[in-house]
Scaffold this motif. Structure first.
Motif, PDB file in Angstrom:
ATOM      1  N   UNK A 100       0.824  -1.206   0.000  1.00  0.00           N
ATOM      2  CA  UNK A 100       0.000   0.000   0.000  1.00  0.00           C
ATOM      3  C   UNK A 100       0.861   1.261   0.000  1.00  0.00           C
ATOM      4  N   UNK A 101       0.209   2.376  -0.260  1.00  0.00           N
ATOM      5  CA  UNK A 101       0.821   3.701  -0.195  1.00  0.00           C
ATOM      6  C   UNK A 101       0.150   4.449   0.954  1.00  0.00           C
ATOM      7  N   UNK A 102       0.907   4.727   1.994  1.00  0.00           N
ATOM      8  CA  UNK A 102       0.324   5.289   3.208  1.00  0.00           C
ATOM      9  C   UNK A 102      -0.360   6.632   2.956  1.00  0.00           C
ATOM     10  N   UNK A 103       0.068   7.348   1.923  1.00  0.00           N
ATOM     11  CA  UNK A 103      -0.492   8.670   1.666  1.00  0.00           C
ATOM     12  C   UNK A 103      -1.956   8.615   1.209  1.00  0.00           C
ATOM     13  N   UNK A 104      -2.447   7.421   0.862  1.00  0.00           N
ATOM     14  CA  UNK A 104      -3.869   7.296   0.555  1.00  0.00           C
ATOM     15  C   UNK A 104      -4.738   7.517   1.799  1.00  0.00           C
ATOM     16  N   UNK A 105      -4.114   7.490   2.959  1.00  0.00           N
ATOM     17  CA  UNK A 105      -4.825   7.779   4.209  1.00  0.00           C
ATOM     18  C   UNK A 105      -4.600   9.216   4.672  1.00  0.00           C
ATOM     19  N   UNK A 106      -4.142  10.052   3.752  1.00  0.00           N
ATOM     20  CA  UNK A 106      -3.873  11.448   4.087  1.00  0.00           C
ATOM     21  C   UNK A 106      -5.101  12.154   4.637  1.00  0.00           C
ATOM     22  N   UNK A 107      -6.288  11.810   4.126  1.00  0.00           N
ATOM     23  CA  UNK A 107      -7.505  12.444   4.597  1.00  0.00           C
ATOM     24  C   UNK A 107      -7.803  12.167   6.054  1.00  0.00           C
ATOM     25  N   UNK A 108      -7.268  11.073   6.578  1.00  0.00           N
ATOM     26  CA  UNK A 108      -7.445  10.749   7.992  1.00  0.00           C
ATOM     27  C   UNK A 108      -6.406  11.430   8.871  1.00  0.00           C
ATOM     28  N   UNK A 109      -5.200  11.585   8.345  1.00  0.00           N
ATOM     29  CA  UNK A 109      -4.135  12.209   9.128  1.00  0.00           C
ATOM     30  C   UNK A 109      -3.004  12.631   8.201  1.00  0.00           C
ATOM     31  N   UNK A 110      -2.646  13.917   8.163  1.00  0.00           N
ATOM     32  CA  UNK A 110      -1.596  14.397   7.254  1.00  0.00           C
ATOM     33  C   UNK A 110      -0.197  13.876   7.597  1.00  0.00           C
ATOM     34  N   UNK A 111      -0.024  13.272   8.767  1.00  0.00           N
ATOM     35  CA  UNK A 111       1.274  12.685   9.108  1.00  0.00           C
ATOM     36  C   UNK A 111       1.683  11.644   8.077  1.00  0.00           C
ATOM     37  N   UNK A 112       0.703  11.033   7.437  1.00  0.00           N
ATOM     38  CA  UNK A 112       1.010  10.016   6.425  1.00  0.00           C
ATOM     39  C   UNK A 112       1.896  10.573   5.315  1.00  0.00           C
ATOM     40  N   UNK A 113       1.743  11.857   5.009  1.00  0.00           N
ATOM     41  CA  UNK A 113       2.540  12.463   3.935  1.00  0.00           C
ATOM     42  C   UNK A 113       4.025  12.463   4.268  1.00  0.00           C
ATOM     43  N   UNK A 114       4.358  12.688   5.527  1.00  0.00           N
ATOM     44  CA  UNK A 114       5.762  12.702   5.924  1.00  0.00           C
ATOM     45  C   UNK A 114       6.386  11.319   5.783  1.00  0.00           C
ATOM     46  N   UNK A 115       5.586  10.272   6.016  1.00  0.00           N
ATOM     47  CA  UNK A 115       6.097   8.912   5.965  1.00  0.00           C
ATOM     48  C   UNK A 115       6.075   8.340   4.554  1.00  0.00           C
ATOM     49  N   UNK A 116       5.227   8.899   3.686  1.00  0.00           N
ATOM     50  CA  UNK A 116       5.162   8.439   2.301  1.00  0.00           C
ATOM     51  C   UNK A 116       6.190   9.137   1.430  1.00  0.00           C
ATOM     52  N   UNK A 117       6.553  10.348   1.812  1.00  0.00           N
ATOM     53  CA  UNK A 117       7.413  11.188   0.989  1.00  0.00           C
ATOM     54  C   UNK A 117       6.628  12.369   0.470  1.00  0.00           C
ATOM     55  N   UNK A 118       7.162  13.565   0.636  1.00  0.00           N
ATOM     56  CA  UNK A 118       6.496  14.768   0.141  1.00  0.00           C
ATOM     57  C   UNK A 118       7.575  15.750  -0.286  1.00  0.00           C
ATOM     58  N   UNK A 119       7.195  16.993  -0.504  1.00  0.00           N
ATOM     59  CA  UNK A 119       8.162  17.967  -1.025  1.00  0.00           C
ATOM     60  C   UNK A 119       9.102  18.442   0.076  1.00  0.00           C
ATOM     61  N   UNK A 120       9.778  17.465   0.684  1.00  0.00           N
ATOM     62  CA  UNK A 120      10.691  17.761   1.788  1.00  0.00           C
ATOM     63  C   UNK A 120      12.147  17.691   1.370  1.00  0.00           C
ATOM     64  N   UNK A 121      12.414  17.125   0.192  1.00  0.00           N
ATOM     65  CA  UNK A 121      13.784  17.060  -0.283  1.00  0.00           C
ATOM     66  C   UNK A 121      14.536  15.803   0.079  1.00  0.00           C
ATOM     67  N   UNK A 122      13.884  14.807   0.757  1.00  0.00           N
ATOM     68  CA  UNK A 122      14.570  13.552   1.051  1.00  0.00           C
ATOM     69  C   UNK A 122      14.610  12.688  -0.202  1.00  0.00           C
ATOM     70  N   UNK A 123      15.787  12.333  -0.642  1.00  0.00           N
ATOM     71  CA  UNK A 123      15.946  11.437  -1.774  1.00  0.00           C
ATOM     72  C   UNK A 123      15.686  10.006  -1.320  1.00  0.00           C
ATOM     73  N   UNK A 124      15.540   9.050  -2.250  1.00  0.00           N
ATOM     74  CA  UNK A 124      15.360   7.656  -1.834  1.00  0.00           C
ATOM     75  C   UNK A 124      16.469   7.170  -0.905  1.00  0.00           C
TER      76      UNK A 124
END
Length: 353
Positions: free
Chosen positions: A92-116
């Motif tokens: 799964x992709x945790x960011x699909x649960x973003x509507x429940x909690x935006x913390x999921x975006x940090x764990x899925x990857x967002x515009x934060x600049x962390x490379x793989x």
């Protein structure tokens, strides 16, 4: 008497074999894996890779059947499918649960600049994986851990040239998760739709542009056939993870050794998907270069604006969300640690050119 003894022994042996077979069958676990994926590398390679590793590491005791998106429940609500027990496990992709909690975006990857590569370091040496598992259990009642890495995405496949912030204004953009919110704040008109609908939406002009994945992931979608411009770099998703979830009751029935085996299968899959996807991206991107599409690079001022807006967005959520603040602090501390990396590590892909 001798004949009767032989019969008794034979009956006893058969009974023992039958009992052993029943015990062996009882020991085998057949799990269903729910996914959001209709096809492509995430389903056919990454999800199946985890299933194969689990079967291998459990000596065949756990067999996982991988199901495409929508067959065991909603493709975008895989967490609910696992939580309810309809599926024992997911990819799964945790960011699909973003509507429940935006913390999921940090764990899925967002515009934060962390490379793989940075994401893998944070997960496995910076405490991210433990935090990930604790968060999922606390907030969603499922056990989850990373099991695939996401490469840097293509910023846009677009029918409008996008280079500056001004170009981005009013763009009808298909996206999801945190970037949907951030892109709206930056002036785009965002639309959330499943991956299977993007091609026709681009072709018919329902949307101007879409983001989906890395060059390898986008190649089989055909987006390059219906959108003239390929916009880079993917600062909205510079890296990230896919997860494997396990139903909590299923997890609690396992021995500690089997639980650790599942985590190890996830870690091995992360490493193997990093190798496979990174190499596949090279060929896929070269095809874009050699093809009829126009490659466009974002203006640095626009990139800086994206990062500035991201920091504001992060700070706003961190002020009201304890889990968001905890994960954000860990990632920001890690980024500070990584500041010295360029001083002694050579950049990938540039030496000897």
């Amino acid at each position: 008497m001798y004949k009767m003894t032989r019969i008794a022994v034979a009956v006893g042996v058969c009974a023992g074999i039958t009992t052993f077979s029943a015990m062996a069958d009882a020991a085998e676990k057949e799990w269903r894996m729910a996914t959001p994926w209709s096809g492509g590398p995430w389903l056919e390679r990454d999800a199946q890779m985890f299933a194969d590793r689990v079967n291998q590491l459990s000596d065949g005791e756990i067999e996982i059947e991988v199901f495409p998106g929508g067959t065991l429940g909603s493709a975008l609500r895989v967490t609910n499918t696992v939580k309810s027990g309809v599926a024992e496990v997911s990819h799964n992709y945790i960011n699909y649960d973003y509507g429940s909690d935006p913390t999921t975006a940090l764990l899925a990857g967002h515009s934060s600049g962390l490379t793989p590569e940075e994401f893998m370091l944070w997960m496995y040496e910076g405490g991210g994986a433990q935090m990930y598992e604790e968060y999922r259990r606390d907030q969603f009642d499922v056990v989850a851990f990373p099991c695939a890495i996401l490469g840097t995405e293509v910023f846009l496949h677009s029918n409008k040239r996008v280079e500056t912030l001004e170009d981005f204004q009013g763009l009808r953009l298909r996206t999801s998760g945190a970037w949907s919110e951030l892109a709206s704040r930056l002036g785009a008109s965002t639309v959330v739709m499943s991956g299977g609908d993007i091609y026709s939406a681009l072709e018919r002009g329902v949307i101007d542009a879409a983001e989906w994945g890395s060059p390898e992931m986008n190649r089989p979608t055909g987006f390059q056939e219906v959108a003239q411009y390929v916009i880079l770099p993917g600062v909205h998703q510079s890296g990230g993870f896919l997860e494997c979830q396990v139903n909590e009751d299923t997890w609690n029935e396992l021995s500690e050794d089997d639980q650790e085996m599942l985590r190890l299968a996830g870690k091995l899959s992360v490493f193997e998907t990093w190798l496979a996807s990174s190499f596949a991206d090279l060929e896929a991107y070269q095809e874009l270069i050699d093809g009829p599409n126009e490659i466009v690079h974002l203006d640095q001022e626009f990139i800086d604006t994206i990062y500035e807006e991201t920091v504001k967005w992060e700070d706003e959520y961190a002020a009201d969300n304890e889990w968001f603040a905890r994960v954000l602090e860990s990632q920001r501390d890690f980024k500070e640690t990584m500041n010295t990396w360029p001083a002694y590590r050579l950049p990938i892909g540039t030496m000897g050119r």
